[in-house]
Write an enzyme that holds these catalytic residues in place. Sequence first.
Site, PDB file in Angstrom:
ATOM      1  N   ASP A  51      30.379   9.298 -30.947  1.00 13.73           N
ATOM      2  CA  ASP A  51      30.770   8.756 -29.380  1.00 13.73           C
ATOM      3  C   ASP A  51      29.597   8.147 -28.728  1.00 13.73           C
ATOM      4  O   ASP A  51      28.446   8.667 -29.059  1.00 13.73           O
ATOM      5  CB  ASP A  51      31.339   9.990 -28.549  1.00 13.73           C
ATOM      6  CG  ASP A  51      31.950   9.397 -27.441  1.00 13.73           C
ATOM      7  OD1 ASP A  51      33.254   9.134 -27.587  1.00 13.73           O
ATOM      8  OD2 ASP A  51      31.475   9.301 -26.400  1.00 13.73           O
ATOM      9  N   ARG A 101      40.180  18.427 -35.918  1.00 13.50           N
ATOM     10  CA  ARG A 101      39.818  18.478 -34.505  1.00 13.50           C
ATOM     11  C   ARG A 101      39.964  19.803 -34.389  1.00 13.50           C
ATOM     12  O   ARG A 101      39.104  20.436 -33.559  1.00 13.50           O
ATOM     13  CB  ARG A 101      40.178  17.490 -33.653  1.00 13.50           C
ATOM     14  CG  ARG A 101      39.295  17.368 -32.135  1.00 13.50           C
ATOM     15  CD  ARG A 101      40.310  16.929 -30.931  1.00 13.50           C
ATOM     16  NE  ARG A 101      39.440  16.515 -29.968  1.00 13.50           N
ATOM     17  CZ  ARG A 101      39.231  17.505 -29.164  1.00 13.50           C
ATOM     18  NH1 ARG A 101      38.874  18.746 -29.058  1.00 13.50           N
ATOM     19  NH2 ARG A 101      38.708  17.072 -28.095  1.00 13.50           N
ATOM     20  N   ARG A 152      38.354   2.574 -32.952  1.00 13.93           N
ATOM     21  CA  ARG A 152      38.974   4.119 -32.636  1.00 13.93           C
ATOM     22  C   ARG A 152      39.817   4.091 -33.680  1.00 13.93           C
ATOM     23  O   ARG A 152      40.921   4.820 -33.670  1.00 13.93           O
ATOM     24  CB  ARG A 152      39.703   4.198 -31.330  1.00 13.93           C
ATOM     25  CG  ARG A 152      38.559   3.854 -29.990  1.00 13.93           C
ATOM     26  CD  ARG A 152      37.892   5.138 -30.154  1.00 13.93           C
ATOM     27  NE  ARG A 152      37.203   5.245 -28.576  1.00 13.93           N
ATOM     28  CZ  ARG A 152      37.668   5.995 -27.646  1.00 13.93           C
ATOM     29  NH1 ARG A 152      38.606   6.682 -27.702  1.00 13.93           N
ATOM     30  NH2 ARG A 152      36.678   6.053 -26.672  1.00 13.93           N
ATOM     31  N   TYR A 175      28.844   5.852 -17.108  1.00 14.17           N
ATOM     32  CA  TYR A 175      29.518   7.387 -17.227  1.00 14.17           C
ATOM     33  C   TYR A 175      28.246   8.383 -16.941  1.00 14.17           C
ATOM     34  O   TYR A 175      28.602   9.443 -16.312  1.00 14.17           O
ATOM     35  CB  TYR A 175      29.812   7.750 -18.734  1.00 14.17           C
ATOM     36  CG  TYR A 175      30.952   6.991 -19.284  1.00 14.17           C
ATOM     37  CD1 TYR A 175      32.172   7.530 -18.774  1.00 14.17           C
ATOM     38  CD2 TYR A 175      30.950   5.646 -19.970  1.00 14.17           C
ATOM     39  CE1 TYR A 175      33.441   6.902 -19.331  1.00 14.17           C
ATOM     40  CE2 TYR A 175      32.154   4.989 -20.313  1.00 14.17           C
ATOM     41  CZ  TYR A 175      33.325   5.527 -20.015  1.00 14.17           C
ATOM     42  OH  TYR A 175      34.553   4.901 -20.404  1.00 14.17           O
ATOM     43  N   ARG A 192      43.103  10.262 -32.717  1.00 17.88           N
ATOM     44  CA  ARG A 192      44.250  11.217 -32.488  1.00 17.88           C
ATOM     45  C   ARG A 192      45.601  10.435 -32.856  1.00 17.88           C
ATOM     46  O   ARG A 192      46.610  11.398 -32.979  1.00 17.88           O
ATOM     47  CB  ARG A 192      44.097  11.584 -30.896  1.00 17.88           C
ATOM     48  CG  ARG A 192      43.293  12.541 -30.647  1.00 17.88           C
ATOM     49  CD  ARG A 192      43.016  12.086 -29.212  1.00 17.88           C
ATOM     50  NE  ARG A 192      42.515  10.914 -28.636  1.00 17.88           N
ATOM     51  CZ  ARG A 192      42.356  10.450 -27.402  1.00 17.88           C
ATOM     52  NH1 ARG A 192      42.656  11.488 -26.427  1.00 17.88           N
ATOM     53  NH2 ARG A 192      41.805   9.462 -27.309  1.00 17.88           N
TER      54      ARG A 192
HETATM   55  O1  CP3 Z   1      37.276   5.686 -34.617  1.00 17.76           O
HETATM   56  C1  CP3 Z   1      36.075   5.167 -34.118  1.00 17.76           C
HETATM   57  O2  CP3 Z   1      36.043   3.916 -33.199  1.00 17.76           O
HETATM   58  C2  CP3 Z   1      34.896   5.831 -33.862  1.00 17.76           C
HETATM   59  C3  CP3 Z   1      34.531   6.823 -32.973  1.00 17.76           C
HETATM   60  C4  CP3 Z   1      34.603   6.434 -31.386  1.00 17.76           C
HETATM   61  C5  CP3 Z   1      34.916   7.338 -30.654  1.00 17.76           C
HETATM   62  N1  CP3 Z   1      34.425   6.815 -29.451  1.00 17.76           N
HETATM   63  C6  CP3 Z   1      35.628   8.667 -30.958  1.00 17.76           C
HETATM   64  C7  CP3 Z   1      36.343   9.281 -29.710  1.00 17.76           C
HETATM   65  C8  CP3 Z   1      33.971   5.307 -30.892  1.00 17.76           C
HETATM   66  C9  CP3 Z   1      33.227   4.104 -31.720  1.00 17.76           C
HETATM   67  C10 CP3 Z   1      33.879   5.479 -29.541  1.00 17.76           C
HETATM   68  C11 CP3 Z   1      33.428   4.757 -28.567  1.00 17.76           C
HETATM   69  C12 CP3 Z   1      33.442   4.888 -27.216  1.00 17.76           C
HETATM   70  N2  CP3 Z   1      33.262   6.511 -26.406  1.00 17.76           N
HETATM   71  C13 CP3 Z   1      33.482   3.953 -26.198  1.00 17.76           C
HETATM   72  C14 CP3 Z   1      33.587   2.504 -26.264  1.00 17.76           C
HETATM   73  C15 CP3 Z   1      34.591   1.972 -26.769  1.00 17.76           C
HETATM   74  C16 CP3 Z   1      35.861   2.149 -25.908  1.00 17.76           C
HETATM   75  O3  CP3 Z   1      36.961   2.995 -26.544  1.00 17.76           O
HETATM   76  O4  CP3 Z   1      35.852   1.722 -24.679  1.00 17.76           O
HETATM   77  C17 CP3 Z   1      33.703   4.592 -24.886  1.00 17.76           C
HETATM   78  C18 CP3 Z   1      33.699   3.996 -23.429  1.00 17.76           C
HETATM   79  C19 CP3 Z   1      33.552   6.171 -25.109  1.00 17.76           C
HETATM   80  C20 CP3 Z   1      33.641   7.111 -24.213  1.00 17.76           C
HETATM   81  C21 CP3 Z   1      34.550   8.190 -24.246  1.00 17.76           C
HETATM   82  N3  CP3 Z   1      34.856   9.010 -25.437  1.00 17.76           N
HETATM   83  C22 CP3 Z   1      35.907   8.247 -23.800  1.00 17.76           C
HETATM   84  C23 CP3 Z   1      36.188   7.263 -22.185  1.00 17.76           C
HETATM   85  C24 CP3 Z   1      36.617   9.232 -24.127  1.00 17.76           C
HETATM   86  C25 CP3 Z   1      38.034   9.753 -23.540  1.00 17.76           C
HETATM   87  C26 CP3 Z   1      39.218   8.744 -23.859  1.00 17.76           C
HETATM   88  C27 CP3 Z   1      39.969   8.945 -25.051  1.00 17.76           C
HETATM   89  O5  CP3 Z   1      40.217   7.813 -25.743  1.00 17.76           O
HETATM   90  O6  CP3 Z   1      39.954  10.095 -25.418  1.00 17.76           O
HETATM   91  C28 CP3 Z   1      36.152   9.818 -25.142  1.00 17.76           C
HETATM   92  C29 CP3 Z   1      36.684  10.585 -26.445  1.00 17.76           C
HETATM   93  C30 CP3 Z   1      36.670  10.327 -27.765  1.00 17.76           C
HETATM   94  N4  CP3 Z   1      35.737   9.353 -28.361  1.00 17.76           N
HETATM   95  C31 CP3 Z   1      37.969  10.570 -28.646  1.00 17.76           C
HETATM   96  C32 CP3 Z   1      37.412   9.985 -29.849  1.00 17.76           C
HETATM   97  C33 CP3 Z   1      38.515  10.117 -31.299  1.00 17.76           C
HETATM   98  C34 CP3 Z   1      38.986  11.388 -28.296  1.00 17.76           C
HETATM   99  C35 CP3 Z   1      38.569  12.862 -28.319  1.00 17.76           C
HETATM  100  C36 CP3 Z   1      39.395  13.839 -28.778  1.00 17.76           C
HETATM  101  O7  CP3 Z   1      39.752  13.952 -29.828  1.00 17.76           O
HETATM  102  O8  CP3 Z   1      40.076  14.741 -27.819  1.00 17.76           O
END
Ligand code: CP3
Length: 344
Positions: free
Chosen positions: A76, A39, A26, A152, A30
Site C-alpha cells: 500500500d 486476508r 487493485r 493522507y 477484495r
Molecule cells: O492490487 C494492487 O493494485 C496492489 C495493491 C495496492 C493496494 N493499495 C492494496 C489495498 C495498491 C497499488 C494500492 C495503492 C493505494 N493505496 C492508493 C493509490 C491508488 C488508488 O487506488 O487510489 C491509495 C490512495 C491507497 C490508500 C488506501 N489503501 C485506501 C484509500 C484504502 C481504503 C480504500 C479501499 O480501497 O479499501 C486502502 C486499503 C487497501 N489497499 C486495500 C487493498 C487491497 C483494502 C484493504 C482490505 O483488504 O481491507
Amino acid sequence: MRHPTKPILEVLSGNRQQIPPVWFMRQAGRYLPEYRALRDRAGSFLKLCFTPELAAEVTLQPIRRFGFDAAILFSDILVVPHALGRRVTFEAGEGPRLEPLDEASKIKTLRTDVDASVLAPVYEAVRLVKRDLPPHVALIGFCGAPWTVATYMIAGCGTPDQAPARMLAYSQPAAFARLIDILVDVSSHYLAAQIKAGAEAVQIFDTWAGVLPPREFSAWCIEPVRRIVENVRREIPDAKIIAFPRGAGASLPSYVDGVPVDAVSIDWTAEPAFVREHVQPRVAVQGNLDPIVLLAGGDALDRAVDDVLTNYADAPFVFNLGHGILPETPIAHVERTLARIRQA
Ligand code: CP3
C-alpha cells in the site's frame, strides 16, 4: 542494456503491441475470494503487506486466475508513512486511518528517513514474486506520489477533496514543502530498492492530483514526481516508470512535459482526441476503462472496452482501468474484458 521481451516492457520502451498488454489497478484485492480468505487468515492488512510469503501469494493470485500481463506488488502507498514512524491502521470497510500530521510543529519533528527494517519485507516479497512469475509477466512495484501520501498523512484519512492538505500547503508553505521533500527522498530510495530487488517497472500513484489548481499542481504534483524520476534514474538509468496523476485532465500535456516518465496512466474522464493529440505522441498511455462499467458488465462493458481500444490502441498502449477495481466487481466481468481485448 536489458532487452525487454515482456509485452508491457515493450510498450514502456515505446513499442506498440498488436494486442495491448493488460493489468488492472487493485487487481489483487477484495473482489477475489482467495484474497478475502488470505486476508482473514493474516488478521491485519499491514500484516499481509509485511509478511513476504503472504504478500507474494496475494500478488500472484490475479495472475494465476486471469493471466494478466503484469503483476503489481501487493502493498500500500501508506507503508511509507508507517516506515516514517506514523501510526497507520486499516479497518475493514473504513479505509485507512493515520495519526494526523495537522500542524507545522508536528512536521518539524517528523523523522527524515525511514526505518529500513520496516520496508525490508517488501523487497523480500518482490524477490519471492519474481521467482514464481510466468516468463511473459512483468512485476510492477509502486509508491504513492508525495502529494497524495501527504494528503493522507495530514488529514489522517481520505476526505472528499483533501482540503486539510490544501489548507496546510497554503497556510504553512515551508512546513508543507519540508514534508514533500522528505517524501521525495524516501520514495526515491523506496522505488530504487524495489527495482534492485527485481521490480521491472514502477508506478507512482498520484490519486489526488486532480484537486489542485494549476500553480499548486505544478509545485506539488509535477515537481516532486519529476525529482523522484530523476533520483531513481540517477541510480538506475533505464528504470521504467509509469505515473498516474488522476484527474490531471487538461494539465496532462504539461505533466508529461515536466515529468519524464515512460507512460502516463489516465483516468476514465480523459478526452480521447485531446490525449491522442497532446499526450500519446510523447509517452505511452495506460488506462482507462471506467471501473463502474466493469462493475455494470453486459453490452455497456463491451462497448466501453471497444471504445478504449479504438481510442488508444493504435499507439503504444497498456490496457488498464481508470482507477482501482471495485470490491463488488464480478469475476466474470474481468474474464469477459480480457477475452474481448485478446480476441483480435
Ligand atoms: O492490487 C494492487 O493494485 C496492489 C495493491 C495496492 C493496494 N493499495 C492494496 C489495498 C495498491 C497499488 C494500492 C495503492 C493505494 N493505496 C492508493 C493509490 C491508488 C488508488 O487506488 O487510489 C491509495 C490512495 C491507497 C490508500 C488506501 N489503501 C485506501 C484509500 C484504502 C481504503 C480504500 C479501499 O480501497 O479499501 C486502502 C486499503 C487497501 N489497499 C486495500 C487493498 C487491497 C483494502 C484493504 C482490505 O483488504 O481491507
